[in-house]
Write a protein that holds these residues in place. Structure first.
Motif, mmCIF file in Angstrom:
data_model
loop_
_atom_site.group_PDB
_atom_site.id
_atom_site.type_symbol
_atom_site.label_atom_id
_atom_site.label_comp_id
_atom_site.label_asym_id
_atom_site.label_seq_id
_atom_site.Cartn_x
_atom_site.Cartn_y
_atom_site.Cartn_z
ATOM 1 N N THR A 499 31.178 -75.123 -9.466
ATOM 2 C CA THR A 499 31.617 -73.732 -9.603
ATOM 3 C C THR A 499 32.873 -73.476 -8.785
ATOM 4 O O THR A 499 33.022 -73.973 -7.662
ATOM 5 C CB THR A 499 30.494 -72.783 -9.152
ATOM 6 O OG1 THR A 499 29.309 -73.071 -9.892
ATOM 7 C CG2 THR A 499 30.886 -71.333 -9.350
ATOM 8 N N GLU A 500 33.773 -72.660 -9.322
ATOM 9 C CA GLU A 500 34.992 -72.282 -8.603
ATOM 10 C C GLU A 500 34.632 -71.512 -7.332
ATOM 11 O O GLU A 500 33.803 -70.603 -7.352
ATOM 12 C CB GLU A 500 35.871 -71.409 -9.498
ATOM 13 C CG GLU A 500 37.167 -70.955 -8.835
ATOM 14 C CD GLU A 500 37.980 -70.022 -9.708
ATOM 15 O OE1 GLU A 500 39.000 -69.505 -9.231
ATOM 16 O OE2 GLU A 500 37.580 -69.797 -10.881
ATOM 17 N N PRO A 635 36.277 -69.402 1.704
ATOM 18 C CA PRO A 635 36.618 -68.007 2.035
ATOM 19 C C PRO A 635 37.890 -67.528 1.357
ATOM 20 O O PRO A 635 38.136 -66.318 1.285
ATOM 21 C CB PRO A 635 36.768 -68.038 3.566
ATOM 22 C CG PRO A 635 37.023 -69.466 3.909
ATOM 23 C CD PRO A 635 36.298 -70.286 2.886
ATOM 24 N N ALA A 636 38.708 -68.429 0.861
ATOM 25 C CA ALA A 636 39.934 -68.031 0.175
ATOM 26 C C ALA A 636 39.660 -67.495 -1.222
ATOM 27 O O ALA A 636 40.540 -66.902 -1.845
ATOM 28 C CB ALA A 636 40.901 -69.214 0.101
ATOM 29 N N VAL A 637 38.440 -67.693 -1.730
ATOM 30 C CA VAL A 637 38.063 -67.183 -3.054
ATOM 31 C C VAL A 637 37.103 -66.011 -2.837
ATOM 32 O O VAL A 637 35.923 -66.218 -2.550
ATOM 33 C CB VAL A 637 37.398 -68.285 -3.909
ATOM 34 C CG1 VAL A 637 37.030 -67.746 -5.287
ATOM 35 C CG2 VAL A 637 38.310 -69.492 -4.030
ATOM 36 N N GLU A 642 29.778 -64.379 -6.156
ATOM 37 C CA GLU A 642 29.414 -63.801 -7.445
ATOM 38 C C GLU A 642 29.472 -64.851 -8.549
ATOM 39 O O GLU A 642 28.647 -64.840 -9.472
ATOM 40 C CB GLU A 642 30.345 -62.627 -7.778
ATOM 41 C CG GLU A 642 30.446 -61.562 -6.695
ATOM 42 C CD GLU A 642 29.091 -61.022 -6.266
ATOM 43 O OE1 GLU A 642 28.164 -60.988 -7.105
ATOM 44 O OE2 GLU A 642 28.941 -60.659 -5.086
ATOM 45 N N ARG A 643 30.413 -65.780 -8.474
ATOM 46 C CA ARG A 643 30.493 -66.838 -9.483
ATOM 47 C C ARG A 643 29.283 -67.767 -9.400
ATOM 48 O O ARG A 643 28.758 -68.200 -10.432
ATOM 49 C CB ARG A 643 31.784 -67.627 -9.301
ATOM 50 C CG ARG A 643 33.037 -66.807 -9.574
ATOM 51 C CD ARG A 643 34.309 -67.633 -9.414
ATOM 52 N NE ARG A 643 35.482 -66.824 -9.620
ATOM 53 C CZ ARG A 643 36.010 -66.531 -10.817
ATOM 54 N NH1 ARG A 643 35.436 -67.028 -11.907
ATOM 55 N NH2 ARG A 643 37.082 -65.782 -10.926
ATOM 56 N N VAL A 644 28.839 -68.055 -8.166
ATOM 57 C CA VAL A 644 27.640 -68.888 -8.012
ATOM 58 C C VAL A 644 26.435 -68.180 -8.622
ATOM 59 O O VAL A 644 25.627 -68.805 -9.345
ATOM 60 C CB VAL A 644 27.404 -69.217 -6.526
ATOM 61 C CG1 VAL A 644 26.047 -69.883 -6.333
ATOM 62 C CG2 VAL A 644 28.509 -70.115 -5.995
ATOM 63 N N ARG A 645 26.279 -66.911 -8.353
ATOM 64 C CA ARG A 645 25.130 -66.180 -8.907
ATOM 65 C C ARG A 645 25.193 -66.150 -10.433
ATOM 66 O O ARG A 645 24.146 -66.203 -11.098
ATOM 67 C CB ARG A 645 25.105 -64.759 -8.338
ATOM 68 C CG ARG A 645 24.795 -64.701 -6.845
ATOM 69 C CD ARG A 645 24.541 -63.272 -6.386
ATOM 70 N NE ARG A 645 24.260 -63.227 -4.959
ATOM 71 C CZ ARG A 645 25.150 -62.942 -4.018
ATOM 72 N NH1 ARG A 645 26.408 -62.665 -4.368
ATOM 73 N NH2 ARG A 645 24.818 -62.933 -2.751
#
Length: 798
Positions: A499-500, A635-637, A642-645
């Motif tokens: 994941t991003e 931390p830069a993203v 939310e992407r992980v969830r």
């Protein structure tokens, strides 16, 4: 023409030479009181510019206080309604004896979005008699959801793409207020035909609405709630008392004119009380209007994630009537009490004579009585049950009232000894020497608020360890934790790792190991991972695929050693009575070596055994193994979590995703602390407003004096500094007194909770600084009026 005075006409009495019975005592006649109060009301409303300006000032001041009092009386009912709604939607689980035809399958799919909890439920009715959750008119169809108004607004937000992706359902309706704890709650109910009773996080529901009361609040938390209540209301009461005395000097000079037409001293005092009564009655109207206006927008305001429904903010009728009766009565009583030492003569008000020195003995008696009420409860703690409510409230009120009694004496005693200095200093000191009581009145509210805040901060800091526990989570190593129970998708680790915004993951597969297939006499945990992943759990010697190790240094090391050294096979995922399970045989590799357990992300030294994939068969059997994924985010993203969830929800919405935190705070404790912060902010705004109104009124009364000083060559900067000194000196004394009383009250409360006494000087100084900051802001806001009043046209008179 008979020589009949004003007083004789008013009371229907006759001159001394007239025949007839002697007139009744005017001080004890209800009709006389009514007539004088009515005349005071008329002067307040139709007494010219000066009269109605003073009435408006009083009405605004009283209105602010009444609005906050009405809000306070409405809060308990709002909280009770909130608890009732939460209780009404609590889930009653179905027993084995209840058949599926009248039950509901409900999956818990709570999630987070931007640090806000989203309450989610998947619904699958098992028959026409399935219970319907509160707030819903009908069950949503599969692929559809019913959302709360706040969640609908959040989904309509242009920046909520990730939330819309996660909640990929069609919106079929809105959850009614009866199904929400507050208007800002994010809630959705989605229909599903895929969940089963055996699935993880799925329950069979027989009904909604639990009859339990939760067992009541902890005695210490109840004590904190009572002290917060007193500490927030006391400054309001002090402020109301000060508000009804706005413009008192100018009013007294107007009353002197009534003595010229024959009114006696008692009459003018009653007329003054009538003027104060007019301001208080108008203040009730203003306060009710402010409360109703604030009530309309209450639902749209969220403080620390909490809000209330407009319909819930209904003041208790009994308490509202008490406020409506107490405020006018206090206005009359305070006015009569304030005039007891003022001589209003036909030619003026006698204030220039040296006032009688204030006595201190009765002022010390109030806090002494308060300490006397609180002292018997010292050392009680929570073991003796709830603290006596009225004893706590009475003692705290008396102790804080001691500040309002001692501050005028302290200001008078200190300013009487102040002398030489620059011109601005001398002007300020002389003004304080002539009217130290007025200066103390303006600071009393801030002093009481700061003292209460200091005491509560001490108690919160002292008992915080009891209600705020460190979790032991290492949030530097991981920020999220994903858990897949047996039967769920074990590929979640690989999907999350791709994941991003994910810097790294540590995935471990685990299963329970028992001595037998069913009801094993001994069991432990087997954790499976690569050598690199296992080295984060234990200090391993040389490691290669096919190795296994016994962990030492954990709580169950001895039991694990006995279990793993027994002869014969062990069994993965053994079953127990009442629970079905698929057990797999497993034989540990020979010569199982020990390895020292390390603390993992959760802060624990996990026991049991660890093994590489080559040492365990059938790893693809998801019905036996569970997966745990520790996720380290970039931390830069900013939206990495939310992407992980979203990825996890795409695999299975019933999978659990937890945000790791360093500590967890008990909900009731956090709620009381939040209430203190919110209430203190409201009180400080109220007191700041009262100070500003009082400061402006004081400047208006000194308009001619200020203009005269400027006309005689006094610099405007000198007068501005004098106003600053007039405020700074009482504030400094008030903050000193409040710090002392706050420390005393905090110490007593800590002793009552059986907590070691410790002073957080940083918090104490911050509270005192906040009070001083409010006064500084008020002084700065009054400067434009001061500059305008120093113009020459201030000498004009009518």
């Amino acid at each position: 023409m008979s020589d009949v005075t004003y007083a004789e006409k008013k009371r229907g009495t006759r001159p001394p030479h007239s025949a007839g019975p002697p007139p009744p005592d005017p001080r004890g006649t209800p009709r006389v009181w009514a007539d004088d109060l009515r005349m005071g009301l008329a002067f307040a409303l139709r007494g010219g510019r000066e009269g109605w300006m003073r009435t408006v000032l009083t009405a605004v001041g009283v209105g602010l206080g009444v609005a906050l009092l009405l809000l306070t009386t409405a809060v308990p009912g709002a909280l009770a309604n909130r608890d009732e709604r939460e209780l009404a939607r609590s889930e009653v689980l179905a027993s084995d004896a209840e058949y599926a035809g009248d039950t509901l399958l409900m999956g818990n799919v709570d999630t987070e979005y931007e640090d806000t909890m989203v309450r989610g439920r998947l619904l699958r009715p098992e028959g026409p008699g399935a219970p319907l959750p509160p707030g819903l008119d009908a069950f949503p169809k599969p692929g559809e959801m019913v959302v709360s108004p706040a969640l609908a607004d959040r989904l309509d937000d242009g920046d909520a793409d990730l939330l819309r992706e996660r909640l990929d359902y069609g919106i079929a309706g809105t959850v009614a207020d009866t199904g929400l704890s507050d208007p800002g709650e994010l809630v959705y109910y989605a229909g599903s035909d895929a969940i089963e009773a055996a699935d993880v996080n799925v329950s069979r529901i027989a009904a909604f609405g639990n009859d339990g009361d939760g067992g009541g609040m902890d005695p210490v938390l109840l004590l904190l709630a009572m002290i917060v209540f007193v500490a927030l209301l006391m400054p309001v009461a002090v402020f109301l008392i000060a508000a009804v005395r706005f413009g008192g000097d100018r009013r007294d000079r107007r009353l002197a004119a009534l003595r010229l037409v024959g009114a006696d001293g008692h009459a003018v005092r009653r007329i003054a009380a009538g003027e104060a009564l007019a301001g208080a009655l108008l203040g009730l109207v203003v306060g009710a209007g402010l409360f109703l206006a604030g009530r309309q927008v209450a639902g749209a305001v969220s403080v620390y994630g909490m809000s209330v429904f407009t319909s819930d903010l209904n003041p208790s009728p009994a308490l509202a009537l008490l406020v409506a009766a107490a405020v006018p009565a206090a206005a009359v009583g305070v006015t009569l009490l304030a005039l007891r030492g003022v001589v209003i003569e036909p030619l003026g008000v006698v204030r220039s004579a040296r006032p009688r020195r204030r006595r201190i003995w009765w002022r010390l008696l109030l806090p002494a009585l308060g300490l006397g009420l609180l002292a018997p409860m010292m050392g009680q703690g929570e073991d003796a049950g709830a603290f006596p409510e009225w004893q706590v409230i009475g003692g705290t009120v008396l102790l804080l009232t001691g500040i309002t009694a001692l501050l005028p004496w302290l200001v008078e005693a200190v300013v009487a000894r102040l002398g030489r200095g620059p011109t601005s200093w001398q002007l300020a000191v002389r003004r304080l020497q002539l009217s130290s009581g007025t200066a103390a009145r303006l600071v009393n509210g801030i002093a009481v608020a700061v003292a209460g805040a200091i005491a509560l901060q001490m108690v919160f800091a002292g008992v915080e360890d009891d209600y705020s526990k460190p979790t032991g989570n290492d949030t530097d190593r991981a920020q999220l934790s994903v858990y897949a129970a047996p039967g769920q998708d074990l590929r979640v680790g690989d999907r999350v790792a791709a994941t991003e915004g994910v810097r790294g993951t540590v995935t471990t597969i685990s299963a329970e190991v028992g001595s037998s297939k069913r009801n094993p006499a001994g069991s432990t945990t087997l954790t499976i991972g690569t050598c690199a992943e296992l080295r984060k759990m234990a200090r391993l010697p040389d490691c290669r695929d096919g190795d296994a190790f016994r962990l030492t240094g954990a709580y169950d090391s001895a039991d694990t050693k006995r279990l793993l050294s027994r002869e014969g096979p062990l069994y993965l995922n053994p079953s127990y009575d009442g629970l079905r399970g698929k057990a797999l045989p497993w034989t540990p590799p020979p010569g199982l070596r020990p390895a020292k357990a390390l603390r993992d992300v959760d802060g624990y030294r996990h026991g049991g055994a660890v093994a590489t994939p080559g040492a365990v068969p059938d790893l693809d059997d998801s019905g036996v193994f569970a997966a745990s994924v520790d996720v380290r985010l970039d931390p830069a993203v900013p939206d990495a979590a939310e992407r992980v969830r979203n990825v996890v929800d795409g695999l299975d919405p019933l999978l659990s995703v937890h945000t790791l935190s360093s500590e967890v705070v008990e909900e009731d404790f956090a709620g009381i602390r939040t209430g203190l912060v919110v209430g203190a902010a409201c009180v400080l705004v109220l007191i700041g407003s009262s100070l500003l109104v009082g400061q402006l009124e004081q400047l208006r009364e000194r308009r001619k004096l200020l203009s005269s000083l400027v006309a005689f060559g006094t610099r405007r900067s000198t007068l501005s500094l004098s106003v600053l000194w007039q405020t700074a000196i009482p504030v400094a004394l008030g903050m000193t007194l409040s710090m002392g009383f706050g420390l005393v009250l905090g110490t007593v409360l800590l002793r009552m909770t059986a907590t070691p006494v410790a002073v957080d000087w940083t918090s104490v100084l911050l509270m005192a600084g906040a009070g001083a900051g409010v006064v500084a802001a008020v002084t700065a806001l009054s400067m434009p009026l001061l500059i305008r009043l120093m113009r020459p046209d201030g000498l004009r008179t009518e």
